[in-house]
Design an enzyme around this catalytic site. Structure first.
Site, PDB file in Angstrom:
ATOM      1  N   ASP A  59      27.219   3.762  33.679  1.00 30.15           N
ATOM      2  CA  ASP A  59      27.074   2.821  32.561  1.00 30.15           C
ATOM      3  C   ASP A  59      27.485   3.369  31.188  1.00 30.15           C
ATOM      4  O   ASP A  59      26.788   3.127  30.187  1.00 30.15           O
ATOM      5  CB  ASP A  59      25.625   2.311  32.485  1.00 30.15           C
ATOM      6  CG  ASP A  59      25.207   1.541  33.736  1.00 30.15           C
ATOM      7  OD1 ASP A  59      26.003   1.443  34.678  1.00 30.15           O
ATOM      8  OD2 ASP A  59      24.050   1.052  33.770  1.00 30.15           O
ATOM      9  N   LYS A 157      27.011  -3.705  38.875  1.00 32.06           N
ATOM     10  CA  LYS A 157      25.657  -4.000  39.339  1.00 32.06           C
ATOM     11  C   LYS A 157      24.961  -4.863  38.309  1.00 32.06           C
ATOM     12  O   LYS A 157      25.394  -4.909  37.147  1.00 32.06           O
ATOM     13  CB  LYS A 157      24.882  -2.690  39.534  1.00 32.06           C
ATOM     14  CG  LYS A 157      24.748  -1.941  38.224  1.00 32.06           C
ATOM     15  CD  LYS A 157      24.159  -0.581  38.407  1.00 32.06           C
ATOM     16  CE  LYS A 157      24.073   0.163  37.100  1.00 32.06           C
ATOM     17  NZ  LYS A 157      23.272  -0.500  36.054  1.00 32.06           N
ATOM     18  N   CYS A 202      19.025   3.783  34.258  1.00 31.50           N
ATOM     19  CA  CYS A 202      20.039   3.677  35.324  1.00 31.50           C
ATOM     20  C   CYS A 202      20.416   5.014  35.942  1.00 31.50           C
ATOM     21  O   CYS A 202      20.681   5.080  37.147  1.00 31.50           O
ATOM     22  CB  CYS A 202      21.242   2.906  34.805  1.00 31.50           C
ATOM     23  SG  CYS A 202      20.799   1.179  34.463  1.00 31.50           S
TER      24      CYS A 202
HETATM   25  C1  VGL Z   1      20.153   0.185  31.482  1.00 29.07           C
HETATM   26  C2  VGL Z   1      18.379  -0.932  30.568  1.00 29.07           C
HETATM   27  C3  VGL Z   1      18.906  -2.144  30.967  1.00 29.07           C
HETATM   28  C4  VGL Z   1      20.833   1.501  31.749  1.00 29.07           C
HETATM   29  C5  VGL Z   1      20.703  -1.006  31.879  1.00 29.07           C
HETATM   30  O1  VGL Z   1      22.066   1.522  31.956  1.00 29.07           O
HETATM   31  O2  VGL Z   1      20.125   2.533  31.733  1.00 29.07           O
HETATM   32  N1  VGL Z   1      18.999   0.218  30.836  1.00 29.07           N
HETATM   33  N2  VGL Z   1      20.075  -2.167  31.620  1.00 29.07           N
END
Ligand code: VGL
Ligand code: ZN
Length: 254
Positions: A59, A157, A202
């Site tokens: 991410d 995802k 994540c």
């Molecule tokens: C994430 C919170 C909500 C992450 C993704 O990538 O850690 N955190 N969505």
């Protein structure tokens, strides 16, 4: 809650129990902050990723950078570290948080709720976030500074509107799969190195799922940054350490 957590830390040794403690910890508000035991990395410069090793870059998207919709403090600092690290890996997989508009993890989808509050959903407690990483927006794009042309797969995802997925393997309902386990198995990749954003969401959930799936897992700390909500960063490291996940630094690589 604190007593349960403490019991979880001291008497429950299995990965699943540890994970459950971490889930309770990250889900609730006002969770106690537990001191994590720190496993020091291998000797500096000792690690040489091989043909069965893969770097999972979690991410690293505009939404989690300082100008994004869910900024992770100093999130931009991981980009040069990950670029350099990725050159040491033959196999690299990138991930993207990829939400539908009106996703159930957004506070704006729940009347009267604010970001960083929690809500009980079918699958358990969900932290509510600002709208972020909406499919097809610039906010959801990979960080423009990311320079990993040899990355082999981008896995998305969080695209089911009714269930969140911090993990790049398994959604929060514990049933919905991304297919990454099958991909790694087919390619014989079982030595997993995890980096990216955010350490305590994540990255940690992905690392714990990989470990629960029987893979060898390491997290590269200085190639990650955390959100740290109610002590979630320490809780994440404790859960990962207890699960047998190695805590490395980028300087540990040859
Ligand atoms: C994430 C919170 C909500 C992450 C993704 O990538 O850690 N955190 N969505
Ligand atoms: Zn998300």
């Amino acid at each position: 809650m604190y007593a349960n957590e403490l019991e979880g830390k001291t008497t429950m040794k299995s990965a699943s129990h540890t994970r459950r403690s971490f889930l309770r910890m990250t889900a609730g508000t006002g969770a106690a902050l537990l001191g994590g035991s720190v496993t020091k990395a291998l000797a500096s410069g000792a690690i040489n990723p091989g043909a069965s090793s893969v770097l999972l870059v979690i991410d690293v998207q505009n939404c989690f950078l300082p100008k994004g919709t869910l900024p992770v403090e100093h999130g931009d600092e991981v980009v040069p570290v990950i670029n350099a690290l990725s050159k040491k890996f033959e196999n690299v997989v990138l991930t993207q948080d990829w939400h539908t508009p009106g996703h159930t993890s957004f506070a704006s989808s729940h009347e009267g709720k604010n970001p960083f509050e929690t809500i009980e959903l079918d699958y358990g407690t969900q932290v509510l976030w600002p709208d972020h990483c909406v499919q097809g927006t610039d906010d959801a794009n990979l960080a423009p500074g990311l320079d990993i042309p040899h990355a082999q797969l981008i896995i998305r995802k969080g695209y089911h509107s009714e269930v969140d997925s911090y993990s790049t393997f398994l959604a929060a309902d514990k049933e919905t799969k991304t297919g990454l386990t099958g991909y790694l198995k087919e390619r014989g990749l079982d030595d997993i190195y995890v980096c990216g954003l955010a350490t305590d969401f994540c990255v940690a959930w992905s690392a714990l799922d990989a470990r629960a799936g029987g893979m060898k897992v390491s997290v590269i700390e200085d190639a990650c940054r955390g959100i740290d909500l109610n002590g979630s960063l320490d809780a994440a490291w404790s859960a990962m350490t207890d699960a047998g996940i190695a805590r490395l630094q980028s300087g540990d690589f040859a």
